[in-house]
Write an enzyme that holds these catalytic residues in place. Structure first.
Site: not given
Length: 740
Positions: A13, A16, A426, A625, A629
Site C-alpha cells: 500500500c 509501505c 526554435d 535541439d 538551447d
C-alpha cells in the site's frame, strides 16, 4: 552520480511506499529515492553502494535486489508470474475452507456452542481456520508484526488486526462461551477466511492487470537482438549480443535487427526506425551513417562498426529513461503519499473509537456489534487503491508516450505538459530540417571562387549548421581551404580569423557594425530581398572591406505548418525563437503561420525570453535541439529536446522527442492531459470509496435503516477497489493522440 534500480518485494500500500522511501533517503550519499508501488521497484540516485540500500529496505521488513540488465528483468517477470500463481493458490485454499463454513452456517447446519459436541466442533474448525490463515494470510501477519516492532503501521496491520481479532474472539467464545452473554456468542471464523481469500484474489487480479501496464517496456526490450554476426580475424560468427565489443565489425543482412549502435563502414540500405522515432518512412543509410540497435534493416546488406554496446546503446538508454519516469511522482502523487503516511493510524483510531461507541452505547449484544463494526472498518479502509491510483496511471502514460517516440523524464514533466499555454519553437532544426544549403554567392571585390574559399577556410573550425552548408558547397566545387590562425567565434554574430596576414570577419550585420564595416545600400537591399525568401545572408569582410555575401537556406520541415496549426488549434500560443535576422525569421514564421517571433536572440539571452513569457503568466514549453538551447530548455516549464540534436540539449530537457517533428509536442501534451485525467479519476474513486466506506462500516446506516455492512462484503469491496483502479489506468493503453 549513479542511478541504482532495486526490485522491492513486500510492499502492499501507499504507507509501505513512504516507509521504504524514507529508509532509502536516510542512507548516507543518497540524493533522491523514488519508490513505485505499481512496479514494486525503487530508483535511487547518489554516491552509495547497493548493499547499504538493500540493508535499508530489509530494515523495513521488506526484501530488495538490484536490477541491472535484461536477465534481471526476465527474472523479475518470472517472479511476478510465480507470485500470481501463489496468490491464486492462497485464494483457492482460503475460499475452499471458508465458503463451506459460510454456506453451512446460514441454514443452521453447524451446531451451536450449546449443543452436544458443539464446542469441540467449533474448536476444531477454529484450529483449521488458524492453519489456513497462517498459510493464505502469512504475508499480512508477518508484515504487521515487523511493522509493530518499528511502530509502523500499514495495510498489513489493518488486515491482521481485523482478521486476527475475529479469529481470537471466535476462539475464546468456542473455548469459554460463558465469558459473553448468549446473544453475543457469534463466531467469525468463516469471515476471517473469506476476507483473506478475497484480498488474495484482489492482489492476484491486480498483478495480472499490472502486467499489462508494462507492455511498452516489454515491447522496447523485445527490440533487442539476441545475437550478432561478428567478423573477427576474417571469420564470421553468430555470437550472443552480450559478447559484442566496441570496435567489432558486424554484418547485417536483409530484414535483420541491428544488434547494437554503430557506424556503417561498408554497404548501404534503408533502415526502419519507426519503433524508436514513430516516423514510418525508412531512412537511407550508407557508409559513415550511424545506425541504432533495435531498428530493422531493409533489403540491403552492410557492415558496421560497433560504437555503443550493452547499457550504453540508445535503446538501453530509452528503456532506462522510461523506467525511471514510470517510477517518478508528480506533485499530486507526493501529496497522496503524505496523506497515506497518516491514513493508517487515523483508520486505526477510527476503528478503536467505533469499537468503544458500540461497546458502551450500542444495543445488545454490544461485544458482537463492537467487534463486527471494528473489523469491518479495518478491512474496508485498507489504502491499496489510494497507493496505486497515481503510479499505475504514470506507468501507462509514460509507456504510451514512448510508443509515440516521446520520452518523458519524470512525473512532474508529464503533469506540467498538460498545463502549457505557450509553446516556443526554435527555428533551426525544429521548424526547419537543420540541414541548410548554400543558395547564393554575391561577390563584390573578389571572385565567387575566392569568396567561397575564404568563407570555407574560416568555417573549418565551426560546428554551426550554416558552416556545414558552406563547407559542403566548397567540397562539391573541390575548393581547398586555407590555414586559419587566431580563430574566434562571436556567439550569435559570427566568426573571425587571420589568413595570409589578413583579418577575416564573417557573420551577420551586427558583427559588421561592431567592427565599423560599412554596408552599402545596394547590399542591404540584396540582404533584405534574400531574407524575404527565408534565406539567411552571411557577410564576409577582409581588413575592414566587405568582400561579398553568401545566402544559406534551411528548408522547412514538410509537416512544420501542419504541426503549428495543430498546436494553435489546441489553444496554445506558438512563438518562434531564433538567432537569425528579423527578416528571415519573419519569412519563415509567415510560411508556417506563426505570429509572434523573437529574432536576433543571442544564445545567452534565450532563457531570458522564456523567463519574460513566464513573468507574463504563461506556462511555457520550449522545443530545441542545440547546445545554445540548453539554458532555455532548462528554464522552460517543460523543455522538449529533439533527439537528433545534441546530448546537452537532451540532458537539459524534461522530454526527448525521438521524432524530429514538432507535432510530437502535441502528442506529449495530449498524453499528459489524458494521464492526469486518469489519475484524478483514480484518486476520486479511491477517496470516495474510503470516505463513504468507513462511515458505513462503522454503522452509520444502522440507527435509520437497521443495516450493518458485513466484513465479508468489506473485504470484497477493498479487493475490488484496487482492481478497479488498475483497470481504469489500463484504459490509457487505448488512448491515441490526434497526431503522430
Amino acid at each position: 552520480m549513479t542511478t541504482i534500480r532495486l526490485a522491492v518485494d513486500g510492499m502492499n500500500c501507499a504507507a509501505c511506499v513512504g516507509k521504504v522511501e524514507a529508509a532509502l533517503l536516510a542512507v548516507p550519499g543518497v540524493t533522491q529515492a523514488m519508490v513505485n508501488l505499481a512496479e514494486r521497484s525503487a530508483f535511487i540516485e547518489g554516491e552509495v553502494d547497493v548493499a547499504s540500500l538493500i540493508a535499508a529496505v530489509q530494515a523495513t521488513g521488506r526484501e530488495a535486489r538490484e536490477m541491472r540488465n535484461l536477465a534481471d528483468e526476465q527474472e523479475k517477470e518470472a517472479a511476478e508470474q510465480q507470485r500470481f500463481k501463489l496468490q491464486i493458490r492462497k485464494f483457492v485454499i482460503a475460499a475452499t475452507v471458508g465458503a463451506p463454513m459460510f454456506i453451512a452456517g446460514m441454514p443452521g447446519l453447524l451446531p451451536t456452542l450449546a449443543e452436544q459436541n458443539g464446542q469441540l466442533i467449533w474448536i476444531i474448525l477454529g484450529l483449521i481456520t488458524l492453519a489456513v490463515m497462517t498459510y493464505s494470510g502469512r504475508q499480512f501477519y508477518i508484515g504487521a508484526f515487523n511493522g509493530l516492532k518499528r511502530l509502523q503501521f500499514d495495510m498489513d496491520s489493518l488486515i491482521a488486526m481485523g482478521t486476527g481479532s475475529a479469529w481470537l474472539y471466535s476462539m475464546l467464545i468456542s473455548i469459554w462461551p460463558t465469558i459473553v452473554p448468549a446473544m453475543g456468542r457469534h463466531l467469525y471464523f468463516e469471515a476471517a477466511l473469506i476476507i483473506i481469500a478475497l484480498i488474495n484474489l484482489g492482489h492476484a487480479l491486480e498483478l495480472r492487470a499490472r502486467g499489462k501496464t508494462s507492455e511498452a517496456i516489454r515491447r522496447l526490450m523485445g527490440l533487442v537482438a539476441k545475437t550478432a554476426r561478428i567478423i573477427r580475424g576474417g571469420v564470421e560468427t553468430d555470437l550472443p549480443i552480450e559478447a559484442v565489443l566496441i570496435g567489432d565489425i558486424i554484418r547485417v543482412r536483409p530484414g535483420e535487427k541491428i544488434p547494437v549502435d554503430g557506424v556503417i563502414s561498408e554497404g548501404h540500405s534503408t533502415i526502419d526506425e519507426s519503433m524508436l522515432t514513430g516516423e514510418p518512412m525508412p531512412v537511407e543509410k550508407a557508409a559513415g551513417d550511424k545506425v541504432v540497435g533495435g531498428t530493422i534493416n531493409g533489403r540491403g546488406s552492410f557492415l558496421f562498426q560497433a560504437t555503443h554496446v550493452g547499457v550504453d546503446t540508445v535503446l538501453a538508454h530509452i528503456v532506462a529513461m522510461v523506467r525511471q519516469a514510470q517510477s517518478s511522482k508528480p506533485r499530486i502523487g507526493r501529496l497522496v503519499d503524505k496523506i497515506a503516511s497518516v491514513f493508517v493510524p487515523v483508520v486505526m483510531a477510527i476503528a478503536t473509537l467505533t469499537f468503544l461507541i458500540w461497546f458502551y452505547f450500542g444495543p445488545e449484544p454490544q461485544i458482537s456489534f463492537a467487534l463486527l463494526t471494528m473489523m469491518t472498518v479495518l478491512i474496508i479502509a485498507c489504502p491499496c487503491a489510494l497507493g496505486l491510483a497515481t503510479p499505475m496511471s504514470i506507468m501507462v502514460g509514460v509507456g504510451k508516450a514512448a510508443e509515440y517516440g516521446v520520452l518523458i523524464k519524470n512525473g512532474e514533466a508529464l503533469e506540467r505538459a498538460g498545463q502549457l499555454t505557450t509553446v516556443v519553437l526554435d527555428k533551426t532544426g525544429t521548424l526547419t530540417t537543420g540541414k541548410p544549403a548554400l543558395t547564393e554567392i554575391v561577390a563584390l571585390e573578389v571572385s565567387e571562387h575566392e569568396l567561397l574559399t575564404l568563407a570555407a577556410s574560416l568555417e573549418t573550425g565551426s560546428e554551426h549548421p550554416l558552416a556545414a552548408a558552406i563547407l559542403a558547397a566548397a567540397t562539391r566545387r573541390d575548393i581547398a581551404v586555407e590555414v586559419i590562425e587566431g580563430f574566434k567565434a562571436h556567439s550569435g554574430r559570427g566568426v573571425e580569423g587571420n589568413v595570409n596576414g589578413s583579418r577575416l570577419l564573417m557573420g551577420n550585420q551586427q558583427l559588421m557594425s561592431d567592427h565599423d564595416i560599412k554596408i552599402s545600400i545596394d547590399v542591404q537591399k540584396q540582404m533584405h530581398a534574400l531574407a524575404e525568401l527565408a534565406r539567411t545572408p552571411i557577410l564576409l569582410a577582409r581588413d575592414q572591406h566587405l568582400l561579398g555575401l553568401l545566402a544559406v537556406s534551411d528548408p522547412l520541415r514538410a509537416d512544420a505548418r501542419e504541426a503549428v496549426q495543430q498546436l494553435q488549434a489546441a489553444g496554445l500560443k506558438v512563438v518562434m525563437l531564433t538567432g537569425d535576422n528579423k527578416q528571415t525569421a519573419a519569412a519563415v514564421a509567415k510560411q508556417v503561420g506563426i505570429v509572434e517571433v523573437m529574432a536576433e536572440v543571442l544564445p545567452a539571452d534565450k532563457n531570458t525570453c522564456i523567463a519574460n513569457l513566464q513573468i507574463k503568466g504563461e506556462v511555457v514549453g520550449m522545443v530545441g535541439d542545440g547546445i545554445n538551447d540548453a539554458a532555455a530548455l532548462a528554464r522552460a516549464d517543460v523543455g522538449f529536446a529533439i533527439a537528433a540534436g545534441t546530448d546537452i540539449a537532451m540532458e537539459s530537457a524534461d522530454v526527448t522527442l525521438m521524432s524530429s517533428s514538432p507535432a510530437a509536442v502535441l502528442a506529449a501534451i495530449e498524453i499528459s492531459k489524458a494521464t492526469m485525467g486518469n489519475i484524478r479519476q483514480n484518486l476520486f474513486g479511491a477517496f470516495i470509496y474510503n470516505s463513504l466506506g468507513i462511515p458505513i462500516a462503522a454503522g452509520l446506516l444502522y440507527p435509520t435503516f437497521g443495516l450493518l455492512l458485513s466484513p465479508i462484503i468489506a473485504g470484497a469491496a477493498m479487493a475490488m477497489s484496487s482492481v478497479t483502479v488498475v483497470s481504469n489506468a489500463n484504459r490509457l493503453r487505448l488512448f491515441k493522440p490526434t497526431t503522430r
